[in-house]
Write a protein that holds these residues in place. Structure first.
Motif, PDB file in Angstrom:
ATOM      1  N   PRO A  12     -35.030  58.956  92.356  1.00 46.81           N
ATOM      2  CA  PRO A  12     -35.189  59.819  91.179  1.00 46.81           C
ATOM      3  C   PRO A  12     -33.886  60.533  90.813  1.00 46.81           C
ATOM      4  CG  PRO A  12     -37.027  60.092  92.683  1.00 46.81           C
ATOM      5  CD  PRO A  12     -36.019  59.249  93.399  1.00 46.81           C
ATOM      6  N   GLY A  13     -33.515  60.448  89.541  1.00 44.89           N
ATOM      7  CA  GLY A  13     -32.305  61.093  89.053  1.00 44.89           C
ATOM      8  C   GLY A  13     -31.052  60.274  89.218  1.00 44.89           C
ATOM      9  N   ASP A  14     -31.107  59.200  90.003  1.00 44.19           N
ATOM     10  CA  ASP A  14     -29.941  58.330  90.142  1.00 44.19           C
ATOM     11  C   ASP A  14     -29.756  57.515  88.868  1.00 44.19           C
ATOM     12  OD1 ASP A  14     -29.583  59.228  92.719  1.00 44.19           O
ATOM     13  OD2 ASP A  14     -30.384  57.428  93.676  1.00 44.19           O
ATOM     14  N   ALA A  15     -28.510  57.109  88.612  1.00 43.39           N
ATOM     15  CA  ALA A  15     -28.200  56.296  87.440  1.00 43.39           C
ATOM     16  C   ALA A  15     -27.190  55.232  87.828  1.00 43.39           C
ATOM     17  CB  ALA A  15     -27.652  57.164  86.306  1.00 43.39           C
ATOM     18  N   ALA A  16     -27.133  54.180  87.021  1.00 49.09           N
ATOM     19  CA  ALA A  16     -26.175  53.108  87.249  1.00 49.09           C
ATOM     20  C   ALA A  16     -25.629  52.650  85.904  1.00 49.09           C
ATOM     21  CB  ALA A  16     -26.828  51.940  87.987  1.00 49.09           C
ATOM     22  N   ARG A  17     -24.347  52.315  85.911  1.00 50.68           N
ATOM     23  CA  ARG A  17     -23.667  51.822  84.721  1.00 50.68           C
ATOM     24  C   ARG A  17     -23.096  50.442  85.034  1.00 50.68           C
ATOM     25  NH1 ARG A  17     -20.298  57.446  83.264  1.00 50.68           N
ATOM     26  NH2 ARG A  17     -21.941  58.858  84.014  1.00 50.68           N
ATOM     27  N   ALA A  18     -23.409  49.466  84.190  1.00 51.23           N
ATOM     28  CA  ALA A  18     -22.928  48.105  84.394  1.00 51.23           C
ATOM     29  C   ALA A  18     -22.367  47.579  83.080  1.00 51.23           C
ATOM     30  CB  ALA A  18     -24.047  47.195  84.887  1.00 51.23           C
ATOM     31  N   ALA A  19     -21.256  46.864  83.160  1.00 54.92           N
ATOM     32  CA  ALA A  19     -20.613  46.303  81.979  1.00 54.92           C
ATOM     33  C   ALA A  19     -20.440  44.800  82.160  1.00 54.92           C
ATOM     34  CB  ALA A  19     -19.254  46.966  81.743  1.00 54.92           C
ATOM     35  N   GLU A  20     -20.885  44.051  81.148  1.00 49.78           N
ATOM     36  CA  GLU A  20     -20.721  42.591  81.129  1.00 49.78           C
ATOM     37  C   GLU A  20     -21.327  41.912  82.355  1.00 49.78           C
ATOM     38  OE1 GLU A  20     -19.849  41.216  78.495  1.00 49.78           O
ATOM     39  OE2 GLU A  20     -18.731  42.734  77.388  1.00 49.78           O
ATOM     40  N   GLU A  21     -22.430  42.461  82.876  1.00 49.97           N
ATOM     41  CA  GLU A  21     -23.117  41.837  83.998  1.00 49.97           C
ATOM     42  C   GLU A  21     -24.252  40.941  83.476  1.00 49.97           C
ATOM     43  OE1 GLU A  21     -22.327  41.821  87.094  1.00 49.97           O
ATOM     44  OE2 GLU A  21     -20.711  43.285  87.004  1.00 49.97           O
ATOM     45  N   LYS A  22     -24.463  39.824  84.142  1.00 44.28           N
ATOM     46  CA  LYS A  22     -25.516  38.890  83.753  1.00 44.28           C
ATOM     47  C   LYS A  22     -26.505  38.729  84.902  1.00 44.28           C
ATOM     48  CE  LYS A  22     -23.189  37.890  79.978  1.00 44.28           C
ATOM     49  NZ  LYS A  22     -23.630  38.372  78.647  1.00 44.28           N
ATOM     50  N   GLY A  23     -27.766  38.578  84.551  1.00 42.15           N
ATOM     51  CA  GLY A  23     -28.775  38.254  85.538  1.00 42.15           C
ATOM     52  C   GLY A  23     -29.211  39.399  86.429  1.00 42.15           C
ATOM     53  N   LEU A  24     -28.969  40.643  86.019  1.00 43.42           N
ATOM     54  CA  LEU A  24     -29.406  41.775  86.830  1.00 43.42           C
ATOM     55  C   LEU A  24     -30.935  41.903  86.789  1.00 43.42           C
ATOM     56  CD1 LEU A  24     -26.884  44.651  85.998  1.00 43.42           C
ATOM     57  CD2 LEU A  24     -27.163  43.484  88.190  1.00 43.42           C
ATOM     58  N   GLU A  25     -31.482  42.339  87.905  1.00 37.09           N
ATOM     59  CA  GLU A  25     -32.921  42.584  88.003  1.00 37.09           C
ATOM     60  C   GLU A  25     -33.178  43.933  88.650  1.00 37.09           C
ATOM     61  OE1 GLU A  25     -35.569  38.559  88.433  1.00 37.09           O
ATOM     62  OE2 GLU A  25     -34.732  39.426  90.257  1.00 37.09           O
ATOM     63  N   LEU A  26     -34.277  44.540  88.236  1.00 35.29           N
ATOM     64  CA  LEU A  26     -34.817  45.702  88.929  1.00 35.29           C
ATOM     65  C   LEU A  26     -35.934  45.243  89.839  1.00 35.29           C
ATOM     66  CD1 LEU A  26     -35.025  48.206  85.957  1.00 35.29           C
ATOM     67  CD2 LEU A  26     -33.660  48.571  88.018  1.00 35.29           C
ATOM     68  N   LEU A  27     -36.000  45.823  91.021  1.00 38.39           N
ATOM     69  CA  LEU A  27     -37.064  45.523  91.981  1.00 38.39           C
ATOM     70  C   LEU A  27     -37.738  46.821  92.373  1.00 38.39           C
ATOM     71  CD1 LEU A  27     -38.563  43.647  94.027  1.00 38.39           C
ATOM     72  CD2 LEU A  27     -36.687  44.148  95.627  1.00 38.39           C
ATOM     73  N   GLY A  28     -39.044  46.894  92.194  1.00 41.54           N
ATOM     74  CA  GLY A  28     -39.778  48.080  92.595  1.00 41.54           C
ATOM     75  C   GLY A  28     -39.824  48.217  94.106  1.00 41.54           C
ATOM     76  N   VAL A  29     -39.555  49.422  94.606  1.00 45.28           N
ATOM     77  CA  VAL A  29     -39.592  49.698  96.041  1.00 45.28           C
ATOM     78  C   VAL A  29     -40.761  50.616  96.374  1.00 45.28           C
ATOM     79  CG1 VAL A  29     -38.341  50.714  97.989  1.00 45.28           C
ATOM     80  CG2 VAL A  29     -37.104  49.331  96.285  1.00 45.28           C
ATOM     81  N   SER A  30     -40.934  51.675  95.576  1.00 46.28           N
ATOM     82  CA  SER A  30     -42.017  52.624  95.832  1.00 46.28           C
ATOM     83  C   SER A  30     -43.106  52.471  94.779  1.00 46.28           C
ATOM     84  CB  SER A  30     -41.473  54.051  95.808  1.00 46.28           C
ATOM     85  OG  SER A  30     -41.121  54.420  94.472  1.00 46.28           O
TER      86      SER A  30
END
Length: 232
Positions: free
Chosen positions: A202-220
């Protein structure tokens, strides 16, 4: 000589992770307002953290019952608000008065200038995330919109800033694709997820530029993530 088995390919992502505890504190605790800023803001000036693409602010705001921001001006900014818990009262000088609840997306295009009030008029605490984006062009007339109950499958387009907001709600083990875009900004509202090799809470953030194929995976359980797809 036996053939060698080729080594498995590994994908390396360049992701700039910003943890919740590194946000700039703000607000007015004595008035019941606690703020956390992801970008250079107010007295916390950081020339290396002014913006990411069109995104110039991502503020976590917590208002005690009866607390709020009195009438104040904005101009040349697209203001998008996501309520986490509680109920936000919004009033502006173009005549809009709205209650914004969890799952709603509120957009205020301040354009050449508008003033508004944001308050917690309820008896329960209010938490919301407010994101500011720079428009592609200055001027114009102020505009207001509220999208009620935004679903995961319904991206919210903000063409004035060349941006699209996606909401991702994930269960443990559930995956969701991150848009391939020139820039992507990910903010975790609640729960825990993985983005590439990084675990975000919670509250964390991420910045990505020109990335391909990223996925989010639920943990909780009940993870909720805001994803900005930015064209510039």
């Amino acid at each position: 000589m036996p053939a060698r088995t080729p080594a498995p390919l590994t994908v390396e992502y360049v992701i700039d992770v910003r943890r919740a505890e590194t946000r700039y504190p703000g607000g007015d605790p004595e008035a019941g307002i606690a703020s956390l800023h992801a970008f250079s803001f107010g007295a916390h000036y950081d020339p290396d953290n002014l913006r990411f693409g069109a995104l110039i602010a991502c503020n976590e705001e917590r208002l005690a019952p009866g607390a709020g921001f009195d009438e104040h001006p904005h101009s040349h900014t697209e203001i998008v608000t996501w309520v986490v818990e509680g109920e936000l009262t919004h009033r502006d000088t173009t005549g809009h008065e709205t209650l914004v609840r969890p799952g709603d997306v509120q957009r205020l295009s301040s354009a050449a200038g508008v003033r508004h009030v944001e308050r917690n008029d309820a008896s329960q605490p209010l938490t919301f995330v407010q994101m500011w984006l720079a428009p592609l062009g200055p001027g114009g007339d102020p505009a207001y919109e509220i999208a009620r109950g935004l679903a995961d499958s319904s991206p919210y387009a903000l063409p004035e800033a060349g941006a699209t907001l996606h909401v991702r709600r994930l269960r443990p083990g559930q995956r969701a694709a991150v848009p391939d875009a020139p820039r992507v900004y990910v903010h975790v509202v609640r729960g825990t997820v993985r983005l590439g090799p990084h675990e975000l809470g919670p509250g964390d953030a991420a910045r990505a530029a020109e990335e391909k194929g990223l996925e989010l995976l639920g943990v909780s359980e009940a993870a909720e993530v805001l994803v900005w797809e930015l064209t510039e």
